[in-house]
Design an enzyme around this catalytic site. Sequence first.
Site, short mmCIF file in Angstrom:
data_model
loop_
_atom_site.label_atom_id
_atom_site.label_comp_id
_atom_site.label_asym_id
_atom_site.label_seq_id
_atom_site.Cartn_x
_atom_site.Cartn_y
_atom_site.Cartn_z
N ASN A 7 0.86 -1.18 0.00
CA ASN A 7 0.00 0.00 0.00
C ASN A 7 0.90 1.24 0.00
O ASN A 7 1.38 1.67 1.05
CB ASN A 7 -0.91 -0.02 1.23
CG ASN A 7 -1.84 1.17 1.30
OD1 ASN A 7 -1.72 2.12 0.53
ND2 ASN A 7 -2.77 1.14 2.24
N ARG A 90 -2.58 -1.92 -3.50
CA ARG A 90 -3.68 -0.96 -3.37
C ARG A 90 -3.41 0.19 -4.34
O ARG A 90 -2.36 0.82 -4.31
CB ARG A 90 -3.76 -0.42 -1.95
CG ARG A 90 -4.84 0.62 -1.77
CD ARG A 90 -4.39 1.71 -0.85
NE ARG A 90 -5.42 2.73 -0.64
CZ ARG A 90 -5.17 3.92 -0.10
NH1 ARG A 90 -3.96 4.23 0.29
NH2 ARG A 90 -6.14 4.80 0.06
N HIS A 179 -11.94 4.67 -0.23
CA HIS A 179 -12.07 3.68 0.85
C HIS A 179 -12.92 2.48 0.41
O HIS A 179 -13.49 1.78 1.24
CB HIS A 179 -12.71 4.29 2.11
CG HIS A 179 -11.90 5.39 2.73
ND1 HIS A 179 -12.49 6.54 3.20
CD2 HIS A 179 -10.58 5.51 2.96
CE1 HIS A 179 -11.55 7.34 3.69
NE2 HIS A 179 -10.38 6.73 3.57
N HIS A 207 -16.84 4.81 7.61
CA HIS A 207 -15.40 4.64 7.73
C HIS A 207 -14.83 5.96 8.25
O HIS A 207 -14.68 6.93 7.49
CB HIS A 207 -14.80 4.28 6.35
CG HIS A 207 -13.31 4.14 6.35
ND1 HIS A 207 -12.67 2.92 6.23
CD2 HIS A 207 -12.31 5.05 6.45
CE1 HIS A 207 -11.37 3.10 6.26
NE2 HIS A 207 -11.12 4.39 6.39
N LEU A 208 -14.57 6.00 9.54
CA LEU A 208 -14.18 7.25 10.19
C LEU A 208 -12.75 7.16 10.70
O LEU A 208 -12.46 6.40 11.64
CB LEU A 208 -15.14 7.57 11.35
CG LEU A 208 -16.64 7.53 11.03
CD1 LEU A 208 -17.46 7.88 12.26
CD2 LEU A 208 -16.97 8.46 9.86
N ARG A 240 -8.79 17.81 6.34
CA ARG A 240 -9.55 18.17 5.14
C ARG A 240 -10.88 18.81 5.51
O ARG A 240 -11.53 18.40 6.46
CB ARG A 240 -9.81 16.93 4.28
CG ARG A 240 -8.57 16.24 3.76
CD ARG A 240 -8.96 14.99 2.98
NE ARG A 240 -7.79 14.17 2.72
CZ ARG A 240 -7.80 12.83 2.72
NH1 ARG A 240 -8.92 12.19 2.98
NH2 ARG A 240 -6.70 12.15 2.46
N ASP A 282 -5.87 14.87 15.64
CA ASP A 282 -6.05 13.60 16.34
C ASP A 282 -7.26 13.70 17.27
O ASP A 282 -7.29 14.55 18.17
CB ASP A 282 -4.79 13.26 17.13
CG ASP A 282 -4.79 11.83 17.67
OD1 ASP A 282 -5.82 11.42 18.24
OD2 ASP A 282 -3.77 11.15 17.53
N PHE A 283 -8.25 12.84 17.06
CA PHE A 283 -9.48 12.91 17.85
C PHE A 283 -9.24 12.62 19.33
O PHE A 283 -10.01 13.07 20.17
CB PHE A 283 -10.52 11.96 17.27
CG PHE A 283 -11.26 12.53 16.09
CD1 PHE A 283 -12.63 12.76 16.15
CD2 PHE A 283 -10.60 12.85 14.92
CE1 PHE A 283 -13.32 13.28 15.06
CE2 PHE A 283 -11.27 13.37 13.82
CZ PHE A 283 -12.64 13.60 13.90
N ILE A 331 -11.27 5.99 14.12
CA ILE A 331 -12.21 6.73 14.97
C ILE A 331 -13.49 5.94 15.17
O ILE A 331 -14.02 5.83 16.27
CB ILE A 331 -12.51 8.11 14.36
CG1 ILE A 331 -11.23 8.96 14.31
CG2 ILE A 331 -13.59 8.83 15.15
CD1 ILE A 331 -11.32 10.15 13.39
N GLU A 383 -8.32 -3.76 5.46
CA GLU A 383 -8.12 -3.55 4.03
C GLU A 383 -7.05 -4.47 3.46
O GLU A 383 -7.16 -4.93 2.32
CB GLU A 383 -7.77 -2.08 3.78
CG GLU A 383 -8.93 -1.15 4.09
CD GLU A 383 -8.55 0.32 4.02
OE1 GLU A 383 -8.74 0.91 2.94
OE2 GLU A 383 -8.06 0.86 5.02
#
Length: 397
Positions: A7, A90, A179, A207-208, A240, A282-283, A331, A383
């Site tokens: 990847n 990928r 994704h 997909h978080l 983003r 970063d959450f 997340i 993935e």
Amino acid sequence: MKVLVINCGSSSLKYQLIDSDTEAVIAKGLCERIGIDGKLTHQTMGKDKYTVDAAMPDHNAAVKFVLDALLDTDKGAIASLSEIDAVGHRIVHGGEKFANSVVITDEVMAAIEECNDLAPLHNPANLIGIRACQAHMPGVPMVAVFDTAFHQTMPDKAYTYAIPYEYYENYKIRRYGFHGTSHSFVSKRLAELIGKDIKDTKLIVCHLGNGSSITAVDGGKSVDTSMGLTPLAGLPMGTRSGDIDPAILEFIAGKEGKSVEEITTILNKKSGVSGLSGVSSDFRDLDAGMKEGNDRCRLALDVFCYSVKKYIGAYAAAMGGLDTIAFTAGIGENNPYVRRVSTMDLSFMGIDIDETKNEIRGEEQKISTDASKVQVWVVPTNEELAIARETVELVTK
């Protein structure tokens, strides 16, 4: 079979060596800072993980380091490259050319290269990774697995932008989505978990992660997804912006004298929850900041969750119903607050979260109550395994 999954990102290379018979990871690692100074982190299962600084001027050099790590006498995983039966790559963007994974040929390489304009940071790196593997492992079959392929089932009403149609005809400007490998893997697993044939389901996969997207999966097919021509569209993400009024670009350009390229960089690299909070992308940092009373961290989290909630409602409407929701990726799998707030006040849709079950992190589990008409699950994505499965299926036909 032993399948090597590669990847290549714009400045990184993730890899896993997988035993396709048991689906166990034999070895995995990451090359970082490619083109800067270079760092390799490698682990063969059952052996110590290690990190080394190593000059990696390009992805070709990075692939060589990966293969050397796999062959290392003490900490490697194989004695010879001949033990690698196939390589799965990928590929970020396949445009309209690829609706499925394919065995890589010269014609496939040329078609991927034609999509470089659609993913200028990633597709060229993907191609370098393929060529490097071909050079070091001549004769080993290689497969391209596309981020965009799963979404090629979207109807034209979902992928067409309301701009002059000639831009689609001339430049193929449309919604592609990303994704796809993750959305495909999770939706199939979700159907298994609820005990239904995927053809009889209406699912939403959230997909978080640092990059986030949501997909409506009707009967096993993607019918709409939040990312667009590029991964900048849709939800606000780590850095983003997600969907914004396009006139903002001209407005900022006029106020600050910036070029379109400079503003696009801001939207990709300095926006999202990082730009909103002024603290981090970063959450985990945002959670900590919110608990300490930082209102901009609270705002960033709430803007993100509100956007997730709106997509859930929109996609349930688009499919004319909803069976199950899955939260996945970094997340989605590990942030109870995001899952709770993103589904809050959706009881009118039959969604009811069990607060205790929702506290899990990184585990596969139903987090909705037994009374909830719509099941909600946490489903860890994989993935690399999905790419390995696609690779095996194609090379053993």
